[in-house]
Design an enzyme around this catalytic site. Structure first.
Site, short mmCIF file in Angstrom:
data_model
loop_
_atom_site.label_atom_id
_atom_site.label_comp_id
_atom_site.label_asym_id
_atom_site.label_seq_id
_atom_site.Cartn_x
_atom_site.Cartn_y
_atom_site.Cartn_z
N GLU A 207 0.79 -1.24 0.00
CA GLU A 207 0.00 0.00 0.00
C GLU A 207 0.83 1.29 0.00
O GLU A 207 0.30 2.35 -0.29
CB GLU A 207 -1.07 0.07 1.09
CG GLU A 207 -0.84 -0.50 2.42
CD GLU A 207 -2.00 -0.11 3.34
OE1 GLU A 207 -3.16 -0.20 2.91
OE2 GLU A 207 -1.72 0.30 4.48
N CYS B 85 -15.20 17.21 26.72
CA CYS B 85 -16.18 17.01 25.65
C CYS B 85 -17.34 16.13 26.12
O CYS B 85 -18.22 16.61 26.82
CB CYS B 85 -15.47 16.44 24.41
SG CYS B 85 -16.42 16.78 22.91
N GLN C 292 -20.49 16.78 28.88
CA GLN C 292 -21.90 16.44 28.67
C GLN C 292 -22.39 15.49 29.77
O GLN C 292 -23.49 15.66 30.30
CB GLN C 292 -22.08 15.83 27.28
CG GLN C 292 -21.73 16.83 26.16
CD GLN C 292 -21.72 16.21 24.77
OE1 GLN C 292 -22.00 15.03 24.59
NE2 GLN C 292 -21.37 17.02 23.76
N GLU D 151 -28.15 11.93 22.39
CA GLU D 151 -27.24 10.98 21.72
C GLU D 151 -27.45 9.59 22.31
O GLU D 151 -27.36 8.58 21.61
CB GLU D 151 -25.78 11.42 21.92
CG GLU D 151 -24.78 10.48 21.26
CD GLU D 151 -23.31 10.88 21.45
OE1 GLU D 151 -23.04 11.90 22.12
OE2 GLU D 151 -22.45 10.17 20.91
N ARG E 235 -20.86 16.93 18.08
CA ARG E 235 -22.13 17.26 17.41
C ARG E 235 -23.18 17.77 18.41
O ARG E 235 -24.16 18.37 18.03
CB ARG E 235 -22.74 15.99 16.78
CG ARG E 235 -21.94 15.43 15.64
CD ARG E 235 -22.69 14.26 14.99
NE ARG E 235 -21.75 13.40 14.30
CZ ARG E 235 -21.23 13.68 13.12
NH1 ARG E 235 -21.56 14.77 12.50
NH2 ARG E 235 -20.37 12.84 12.56
N HIS F 211 -11.27 20.09 23.49
CA HIS F 211 -10.24 19.06 23.75
C HIS F 211 -8.90 19.75 24.04
O HIS F 211 -8.03 19.80 23.17
CB HIS F 211 -10.09 18.14 22.54
CG HIS F 211 -11.23 17.20 22.39
ND1 HIS F 211 -11.28 15.97 23.03
CD2 HIS F 211 -12.39 17.31 21.70
CE1 HIS F 211 -12.41 15.37 22.73
NE2 HIS F 211 -13.11 16.15 21.92
N GLU G 212 -6.40 18.82 25.58
CA GLU G 212 -5.22 17.93 25.53
C GLU G 212 -4.47 18.05 24.20
O GLU G 212 -3.28 17.79 24.12
CB GLU G 212 -5.64 16.47 25.78
CG GLU G 212 -6.45 15.77 24.68
CD GLU G 212 -7.96 16.06 24.73
OE1 GLU G 212 -8.35 17.04 25.38
OE2 GLU G 212 -8.71 15.30 24.08
N1 GLN Z 1 -20.38 12.40 21.38
C1 GLN Z 1 -20.33 13.74 21.81
C2 GLN Z 1 -20.71 14.73 20.70
O1 GLN Z 1 -20.68 14.38 19.55
C3 GLN Z 1 -18.97 14.09 22.37
C4 GLN Z 1 -17.86 14.04 21.35
C5 GLN Z 1 -16.49 13.99 21.96
O2 GLN Z 1 -16.32 13.69 23.13
N2 GLN Z 1 -15.49 14.26 21.16
O3 GLN Z 1 -21.01 15.85 20.98
#
Ligand code: GLN
Length: 546
Positions: A149, A387, A391, A411, A468, A515, A517
């Site tokens: 490849e 992230c 949530q 989700e 999302r 993020h 990090e």
């Molecule tokens: N699943 C969640 C969203 O899409 C968090 C995504 C994540 O942690 N990168 O918003």
């Protein structure tokens, strides 16, 4: 004029080509403007849709490109902000060739692997060199020489050397010198064979870097030089080290800066990297318990079977370790198993000094994450949510502090009534899965006097995103009324970017939709990670006196 350094790999995969490129870049970047290209052989357009357990973490750039995790090394070592174009995949190359063919760009011609595919690859290199105006373009050919490849990339770099001249293109081959048990002797044959394969393709390496557990003996260096047609001083050891951050210093010790400068006719970058080397050594010293502090940080997620799934989170913690003089022991905790056996939570996490709930997707392990966060909040264990971590922290807070017992994210449960996490408006019409999330760097405004603004030493931040879903705007007031601080909002003030609990309620309870990090560096650790590790360290020290 740009000089090119091409790194190929031989014998086995996983020898660390990405780290080698990043380390060479680190040594050169004090004087020269460097950029790095990674050539991947797979047919995905980018790794954004690949499972992190299969391919490692998906790294996100400022420009929103989802790319190979090697870009994490490039950015962390070379202090560059990489661009999406720097990650070539065969999927990207074929896609653009087929689009051109349909448009009629090759009208009358038979479209072939050579020259059309190889020309496309080279044109990408030249475009990057031109756009970046870089002095040195480092090119990593993914995989191992001999893999089908990656053949077209190798053919393209062979042609590159012809077009740019051998004084301007340097080939570095990373190989492997085993020391078989019982034989107890360094063996050169695998290196000879992989260089032979490279020669058959028409590439003659200038430098051989041999990965080995010991420094190469003079005898083996002579043998490799003789059979592989390189100068003896151009064979060096890519030595096994306890931390990858030691590698630039190791290469420097072996004269790699001099070899490269001489081969490419570059003036030698005079300054070494003393501060970097000092921190890299510190990272190892704290690991070897030369200092007394040791804290346990749990990464509580569902991709725990492969360490690389959370590569940048792990690196960010190492950066804090070196800067805060504390050994950070990382425990991977599978929240799916906590979900299945909730009574194990005490066993699993009670010895943690800090808890991270990292990013992720989908239902598996979700309730386990919420349980872990509840534990961290109630037991005042320093917590950082990233992230999906933000949530889940919002869902936990809504359920247990705002009396919305059935609160959830759509989700995880699309028909949930108390939908405190919802799909962002901009995402509603999107069908394609690749490259369609809210991606890349966005500004956030930080609340004055908040923990996050203190850590960033600023009233705003720029961090990268990949999501999302968002906190439902209808619930902002309810969260605030019940004591949660929305400490950072997007520039338009609509989207929750940071949450926290006041210091008098909890020593460190912080989460972000971004993020952080991804931008952490050895010499500049990500502020929110720094805050977590510092708080965990201080609390542990305090407990000693209680
Ligand atoms: N699943 C969640 C969203 O899409 C968090 C995504 C994540 O942690 N990168 O918003």
């Amino acid at each position: 004029m740009t000089k090119f350094i091409v790194v190929t790999g031989g014998v086995i995969s996983g020898l660390g080509k990405g780290i080698l490129i990043a380390s060479i870049g680190k040594l050169l970047s004090s004087k020269y403007k460097c950029a790095a290209v990674k050539c991947d052989g797979y047919l995905n357009v980018d790794p954004g849709t690949m499972n992190p357990v299969e391919h490692g973490e998906v790294f996100v750039l400022d420009d929103g490109t989802e790319c190979d995790m090697d870009f994490g090394h490039y950015e962390r070592f070379m202090s560059v902000s990489a661009k999406g174009d720097w990650n070539l995949t065969m999927g990207k190359i074929y896609k653009s060739i087929l689009e051109k063919e349909r448009k009629g760009d090759y009208l009358g011609k038979t479209v072939q692997l050579i020259p059309h595919v190889t020309d496309e690859i080279k044109s990408r290199f030249y475009k990057i060199a031109d756009q970046e105006k870089c002095d040195v373009l480092l090119i990593e050919i993914g995989g191992t020489v001999g893999d089908m490849e990656n053949m077209l990339y190798l053919e393209a770099v062979r042609q590159l050397a012809g077009e740019k001249g051998r004084d301007n293109v340097m080939f570095v081959h990373l190989s492997y010198v085993p020391i078989p048990k019982g034989v107890n002797e360094q063996k050169s044959k695998p290196t000879q064979l992989s260089v032979k394969t490279l020669n058959e393709i028409g590439i003659w390496p200038d430098v051989i870097a041999a990965r080995c557990e010991d420094y190469l003996t003079e005898k083996i260096k002579k043998k490799i030089a003789l059979f592989c047609n390189v100068d003896e001083n151009c064979v060096f050891t890519a030595i096994d080290v306890p931390s990858v951050y030691l590698i630039p210093g190791e290469l420097d010790k072996q004269g790699v800066r001099e070899i490269i400068s001489k081969k490419l006719g570059l003036e030698l970058p005079l300054d070494g990297i003393p501060n970097w080397n000092k921190l890299a050594k510190k990272m190892v010293e704290v690991k070897n318990c030369k200092v007394n502090n040791k804290i346990n940080i749990g990464i509580c997620g569902k991709y725990t079977s492969l360490g690389d799934s959370y590569a940048s989170v792990v690196e960010a913690l190492h950066h804090c370790s070196a800067n805060l003089d504390v050994e950070v022991c990382i425990k991977m905790i599978d929240t799916e198993s906590i979900e299945k056996n909730p009574n194990t939570i005490q066993n699993e996490i009670s010895n943690l000094n800090g808890i991270i709930v990292p990013g992720g997707f989908g239902n598996r392990g979700w309730e386990g994450k919420i349980e872990v966060i509840k534990y961290a909040r109630e037991n005042k264990v320093p917590f950082l949510g990233i992230c999906l971590g933000l949530q889940s922290a919002v869902v936990e807070y809504a359920r247990n502090k705002c009396n919305l017992i059935d609160a959830n994210s759509t989700e995880m449960n699309p028909s949930t009534k108390n939908n405190v996490i919802i799909l962002m408006d901009a995402q509603k019409k999107i069908v394609d899965k690749g490259g369609t999330m809210r991606l890349g760097s966005y500004e956030a405004k930080l609340k004055e006097g908040s923990i996050v603004s203190e850590l960033y030493s600023s009233n705003f931040s720029f961090e990268r995103h990949r999501h999302r879903f968002e906190v439902n705007p209808n619930i902002h007031e309810i969260l605030i009324k019940n004591g949660l601080v929305l400490s950072g909002l997007s520039e338009n003030g609509l989207l929750v970017e940071y949450i926290e609990l006041p210091k008098i309620i909890h020593p460190y309870f912080v989460a972000t939709q971004s993020h952080p990090e991804l931008k952490s560096k050895l010499e500049e650790p990500a502020p929110l990670f720094f805050g977590l590790v510092k708080s965990a360290k201080e609390l542990k020290e305090l407990k000693k006196f209680i």
